[in-house]
Design a protein around this motif. Sequence first.
Motif, PDB file in Angstrom:
ATOM      1  N   LEU A  76       0.719  -1.112   0.426  1.00  0.00           N
ATOM      2  CA  LEU A  76      -0.043   0.019   0.133  1.00  0.00           C
ATOM      3  C   LEU A  76       0.929   1.382   0.260  1.00  0.00           C
ATOM      4  CD1 LEU A  76      -3.134   0.924   0.966  1.00  0.00           C
ATOM      5  CD2 LEU A  76      -2.717   1.075   2.644  1.00  0.00           C
TER       6      LEU A  76
ATOM      7  N   VAL B 225       1.050   5.169   0.266  1.00  0.00           N
ATOM      8  CA  VAL B 225       0.762   6.117   1.226  1.00  0.00           C
ATOM      9  C   VAL B 225       1.244   7.638   0.411  1.00  0.00           C
ATOM     10  CG1 VAL B 225      -0.519   7.214   3.475  1.00  0.00           C
ATOM     11  CG2 VAL B 225      -0.513   4.263   2.958  1.00  0.00           C
TER      12      VAL B 225
ATOM     13  N   ARG C 227      -2.741   7.074  13.072  1.00  0.00           N
ATOM     14  CA  ARG C 227      -2.760   7.490  11.321  1.00  0.00           C
ATOM     15  C   ARG C 227      -2.182   6.203  11.255  1.00  0.00           C
ATOM     16  NH1 ARG C 227      -4.686  11.215   8.244  1.00  0.00           N
ATOM     17  NH2 ARG C 227      -5.019  13.878   8.913  1.00  0.00           N
TER      18      ARG C 227
ATOM     19  N   LEU D 132      -2.777   2.057   8.797  1.00  0.00           N
ATOM     20  CA  LEU D 132      -2.352   1.857   8.026  1.00  0.00           C
ATOM     21  C   LEU D 132      -1.756   0.485   8.204  1.00  0.00           C
ATOM     22  CD1 LEU D 132      -0.102   5.229   6.997  1.00  0.00           C
ATOM     23  CD2 LEU D 132      -2.370   3.697   5.583  1.00  0.00           C
ATOM     24  N   GLN D 133      -0.852   0.236   9.158  1.00  0.00           N
ATOM     25  CA  GLN D 133      -0.569  -0.602   9.770  1.00  0.00           C
ATOM     26  C   GLN D 133      -1.633  -2.125  10.354  1.00  0.00           C
ATOM     27  OE1 GLN D 133       2.538  -0.218  12.390  1.00  0.00           O
ATOM     28  NE2 GLN D 133       4.120  -1.324  12.017  1.00  0.00           N
TER      29      GLN D 133
ATOM     30  N   ARG E 241      -3.913  -3.060   8.338  1.00  0.00           N
ATOM     31  CA  ARG E 241      -4.235  -3.289   7.043  1.00  0.00           C
ATOM     32  C   ARG E 241      -3.799  -4.335   6.696  1.00  0.00           C
ATOM     33  NH1 ARG E 241      -6.442   1.171   2.699  1.00  0.00           N
ATOM     34  NH2 ARG E 241      -6.861   2.430   4.123  1.00  0.00           N
TER      35      ARG E 241
ATOM     36  N   VAL F 122       3.390  -1.080   3.942  1.00  0.00           N
ATOM     37  CA  VAL F 122       3.128  -0.011   3.485  1.00  0.00           C
ATOM     38  C   VAL F 122       4.479   1.254   3.279  1.00  0.00           C
ATOM     39  CG1 VAL F 122       2.338   2.538   4.568  1.00  0.00           C
ATOM     40  CG2 VAL F 122       1.048   0.263   5.261  1.00  0.00           C
TER      41      VAL F 122
ATOM     42  N   LEU G  37       5.330   4.369   3.209  1.00  0.00           N
ATOM     43  CA  LEU G  37       5.098   6.098   2.908  1.00  0.00           C
ATOM     44  C   LEU G  37       5.791   7.229   1.875  1.00  0.00           C
ATOM     45  CD1 LEU G  37       5.256   6.189   7.149  1.00  0.00           C
ATOM     46  CD2 LEU G  37       2.904   6.002   5.261  1.00  0.00           C
TER      47      LEU G  37
ATOM     48  N   MET H 250       6.982  -0.652   7.568  1.00  0.00           N
ATOM     49  CA  MET H 250       6.583   0.119   6.769  1.00  0.00           C
ATOM     50  C   MET H 250       7.789   1.050   6.559  1.00  0.00           C
ATOM     51  SD  MET H 250       4.656   2.690   9.065  1.00  0.00           S
ATOM     52  CE  MET H 250       2.780   2.009   8.620  1.00  0.00           C
TER      53      MET H 250
ATOM     54  N   VAL I 126      -3.281   5.588  -0.587  1.00  0.00           N
ATOM     55  CA  VAL I 126      -4.213   6.278  -0.218  1.00  0.00           C
ATOM     56  C   VAL I 126      -3.245   7.308   0.054  1.00  0.00           C
ATOM     57  CG1 VAL I 126      -5.179   6.575   2.359  1.00  0.00           C
ATOM     58  CG2 VAL I 126      -5.701   4.246   1.231  1.00  0.00           C
TER      59      VAL I 126
ATOM     60  N   HIS J  37      -3.573  11.177   1.558  1.00  0.00           N
ATOM     61  CA  HIS J  37      -3.922  11.867   3.530  1.00  0.00           C
ATOM     62  C   HIS J  37      -3.648  12.977   2.366  1.00  0.00           C
ATOM     63  CE1 HIS J  37      -4.643   8.382   5.666  1.00  0.00           C
ATOM     64  NE2 HIS J  37      -3.698   8.301   5.440  1.00  0.00           N
TER      65      HIS J  37
ATOM     66  N   GLY K 205      -7.272   9.776   2.620  1.00  0.00           N
ATOM     67  CA  GLY K 205      -7.482   8.807   4.090  1.00  0.00           C
ATOM     68  C   GLY K 205      -7.747   9.782   4.920  1.00  0.00           C
TER      69      GLY K 205
END
Length: 302
Positions: free
Chosen positions: A158, A160, A175, A179-180, A182, A186, A188, A246, A284, A286, A302
Motif C-alpha cells: 500500500l 500512502v 494514522r 495503516l499497519q 491493514r 506500507v 509512505l 513500513m 491512500v 492524506h 485518507g
Amino acid sequence: MTSDIRLAFAHPEERAVASASADPRDRISLRDHIVEVEIGAFQQERGTRQRIQFNVVVEVRPQPQPLDDDVDKILSYDRITEAIAAELAAERLNLLETLAERVAERILAEPQAMRAFVRVEKLDRGPGKLGVEIARSRAEAPLRAVGKDGVEAAVHPLVVYLDNAAIHGADLSARLDALQARGVPVILTVGLPDLPRPETGHKPTQRRIDLLAIEQNAWTLAARDDRCVVVATRTEIDWAVKRGQMIVWAPSKLVLDAVDGPQSRDPVALALWLAEVMAAGGIVVHGDVAVPAGSRVPVERG
C-alpha cells in the motif's frame, strides 16, 4: 484498414513500436514458436494435444557497458522459450489468458526485461487462429515472497501519501496504526516541506533540488515515529516489502535512475508512479491535494 485495426492484427513487434516512448528501448523477439500441449476449458480439449503458437516481443533495458560479444550480458532468446516451457510444464491450464499472463510475468522477472508483448494462438480450433495478446510492463510485475505457510505469492504493498499537516499532526501515530492494521506492507511518501528552497529557473537542476527537498521531508517524518525508516534504493524497498515493513521513500535515486521514470516533480504524481512500479494494491492520499488523472492504481482519500 485503419491504423488501429491494422495494429490489432499486426505482429507484437509493430505494437511495441507504435506504443514506444520518445526514447525507445531495444527489443528482442520470438516469432511463430509452435508447441503441442493439452490446454482448454472445453471437454473436447481434454485428453488431447493441440498446437499453440507464441509470438513474443520483449523490450529490454539499455546496456550501460560494452557487450564485448558476451552472451551473459544480454537477455538471451532462450530465456523466452524457457519461460514458455516452464509455464506449460507447471500445470494444465484452461485459458490462454492465464498462460500469457504467466509467461509475461516470468519474462519480466529477468533484470533486463522492461516490457513484454505476448500473443498466444490456438491453431487447431477452427478455420483460423484463435488467440489472445497482452502487453505487460515491469511496473506491473509484483514482488513475490514466501509466506509463513511456505507458499510463494505476489506481494502488493500500500502506497500512502502524507501531506505536511498529516506529518506534523498529533494523530500521526494513530494514522500509522490504522495503516499497519491493514496487514500489508506500507510505503509512505511525502511532498515538499513548508520551507524556502533555491529556485534556479533551470528545469534539470530544479528537479534535483525538489527531489532532495522531498527527502528532507522524509527524514522529518522519520524523526516523528520510529516505524518510519527512510529507504532510497529498489533493493531496500523490495527487502522491506517482502518482510511486510513500513518505510518512507526517498525518491531521488529511484526517479533519476529510472529508464522511463516520471518527468513530473509533483509529489503526488511521484507517489502514483511508485505505486505502479511496485504493483501496489492501492494508494491512500492524506491531505487536500490534487490527484493526477489516469492512475492505473486504485486511489482513496485518507
